[in-house]
Design a protein around this motif. Structure first.
Motif, PDB file in Angstrom:
ATOM      1  N   ASP A   1      34.781  48.510 -17.372  1.00 52.09           N
ATOM      2  CA  ASP A   1      34.341  49.897 -17.526  1.00 52.09           C
ATOM      3  C   ASP A   1      32.835  50.064 -17.407  1.00 52.09           C
ATOM      4  O   ASP A   1      32.358  51.064 -16.858  1.00 52.09           O
TER       5      ASP A   1
ATOM      6  N   ILE B   1      31.779  50.193 -13.784  1.00 50.16           N
ATOM      7  CA  ILE B   1      32.213  51.466 -13.189  1.00 50.16           C
ATOM      8  C   ILE B   1      31.279  52.598 -13.594  1.00 50.16           C
ATOM      9  O   ILE B   1      30.864  53.420 -12.767  1.00 50.16           O
TER      10      ILE B   1
ATOM     11  N   ASP C   1      40.088  49.293  -7.116  1.00 54.57           N
ATOM     12  CA  ASP C   1      40.217  49.931  -8.425  1.00 54.57           C
ATOM     13  C   ASP C   1      38.883  50.540  -8.872  1.00 54.57           C
ATOM     14  O   ASP C   1      38.852  51.641  -9.434  1.00 54.57           O
ATOM     15  N   THR C   2      37.799  49.830  -8.619  1.00 56.65           N
ATOM     16  CA  THR C   2      36.481  50.359  -8.964  1.00 56.65           C
ATOM     17  C   THR C   2      36.187  51.631  -8.187  1.00 56.65           C
ATOM     18  O   THR C   2      35.676  52.613  -8.743  1.00 56.65           O
TER      19      THR C   2
ATOM     20  N   ALA D   1      38.085  54.534  -9.658  1.00 57.87           N
ATOM     21  CA  ALA D   1      37.481  55.008 -10.901  1.00 57.87           C
ATOM     22  C   ALA D   1      36.187  55.769 -10.645  1.00 57.87           C
ATOM     23  O   ALA D   1      35.908  56.789 -11.290  1.00 57.87           O
TER      24      ALA D   1
ATOM     25  N   ILE E   1      41.693  49.252 -15.396  1.00 59.78           N
ATOM     26  CA  ILE E   1      40.323  49.064 -15.870  1.00 59.78           C
ATOM     27  C   ILE E   1      40.303  48.055 -17.015  1.00 59.78           C
ATOM     28  O   ILE E   1      41.157  48.083 -17.911  1.00 59.78           O
TER      29      ILE E   1
END
Length: 386
Positions: free
Chosen positions: A76, A79, A104-105, A108, A155
């Protein structure tokens, strides 16, 4: 030549084919993108993949900012820092290029470009509503995660050390097998095993459907036939195409019916032992198979047949045959056992509670997952592959 197809939920067009990266500018224009935020890790940044991408953008006079600080498991804090840079650059389109952590990053970051606060504000368990207006294009550079076609990102919450989902799907996935050619053998193998785990867990999910079965079985067969070829010769484009397609359809399959016990164990192994996600998933394949043979041997036999099992010519029982095939693949691609990594059975069993408590998708397991069952599953994978 590109092939275009689309999954139903989430609605995400998929452009598949060799050299489809060249089609990216046209899609950026179709989304009216003028300031692109590119997300990758240092490994991808140092390859010609990013050079090809930026050359393509520059020829079309498309402004871009590159964030290359992606690290494994999409934590997190990384991100939140990347999103601050994206906001400051006034980006109006996000491109995620790389493996699962990069995609995924990027997912986000796109959430935080559209919405205030930090990524923890949008964890699925918080049930927060948010908008998703910023276009998001994903380009996988490995054949494993299927993240380009799933409806969420996972995350790493650094406060709780749990993996928590945020719901965000891509607007477009461009799957160009040429982008996977530079993946080294170890990454090729780990990625392929990740995709196989997606397919196998989708096929064994208690929510499986005929459509999912078809996609999952085709993915398993393609991976079984091509993983060693691509591991030995990364320039074999046919093998790369087959693995890329298998990864993509496995992603579609598990997105519809969920993964279950294998991924629950793999997530905890990754957090506790710092194993890559693909390697952790590879080590759980045999225990997932053991579960399915215990309740539905016909479905287990169907998987064994994809690996060449024939009862008229093989004296072994189908599960024993399949377990041997999986273990041989692990050895041939350099995937070490937990024991060989210096991890004790007691340490492995210590992951059972976290695997249950931190993974809400366990309800998709074909068998009830109690503490005892989870410990037995971990013990089986540990002792069967030393």
């Amino acid at each position: 030549m590109s092939t275009i197809y689309q999954q139903v939920q989430p609605v995400c067009p998929i452009v598949f084919g060799v050299d489809t990266l060249a089609e990216l500018p046209g899609y950026i224009r179709s989304y009216h993108g003028t300031r692109v935020f590119c997300v990758c890790d240092q490994g991808i940044r140092n390859t010609n993949i990013i050079t090809s991408l930026t050359d393509t953008l520059e020829k079309q006079n498309i402004f871009y900012t590159i964030f290359d600080g992606v690290v494994p498991d999409a934590p997190d804090d990384v991100i939140n820092a990347a999103a601050k840079l994206a906001r400051e650059s006034h980006s109006d389109l996000v491109i995620g290029i790389g493996g699962g952590s990069s995609m995924d990053t990027a997912k986000a970051i796109s959430v935080l470009l559209d919405n205030p606060g930090t990524i923890s504000d949008y964890y699925a368990r918080n049930a927060s509503e948010f908008s998703s207006r910023i276009p998001l294009i994903l380009l996988p550079t490995s054949s494993g995660t299927g993240s380009e076609v799933t409806g969420l990102c996972v995350i790493h919450d650094t406060a709780s050390h749990a993996k928590i989902p945020v719901y965000r799907s891509a607007n477009l996935a461009i799957v160009d097998p040429m982008l996977t050619v530079s993946a080294p053998p170890a990454v090729t193998a780990a990625s392929a095993f990740d995709a196989m785990s997606h397919a196998l867990e989708a096929y064994t999910s208690k929510y499986h459907t005929e459509k999912v079965d078809t996609l999952a079985l085709q993915a398993i067969q393609l991976i079984a036939k091509n993983i060693l070829i691509a591991y030995v010769d990364g320039n074999n484009i046919t093998a790369r195409e087959n693995l890329a397609f298998a990864s993509n359809i496995a992603g579609i399959a598990f997105n519809e019916v969920s993964v279950h016990i294998g991924h629950a164990i793999a997530h905890e192994f990754g957090l506790q032992f710092h194993l890559s996600h693909g390697v952790a998933c590879a080590l759980t394949l045999t225990t997932v198979l053991h579960d399915i043979f215990s309740i539905d041997s016909n479905r287990g036999i169907a998987v064994a047949q994809l690996f060449g099992y024939d009862p008229s010519t093989h004296a072994q029982q189908p599960e024993e045959y399949l377990q041997d095939k999986i273990h041989n693949l692990l050895r041939d691609t350099g995937i070490q056992s937990l024991n060989a990594r210096g991890i004790t059975l007691e340490q492995a069993l210590g992951c059972a509670t976290g695997a249950i408590n931190n993974n809400g998708f366990l309800d998709a397991s074909p068998v009830p997952v109690t503490q005892e069952h989870m410990e037995n599953a971990i013990r089986f994978l540990y002792e069967s592959y030393c």
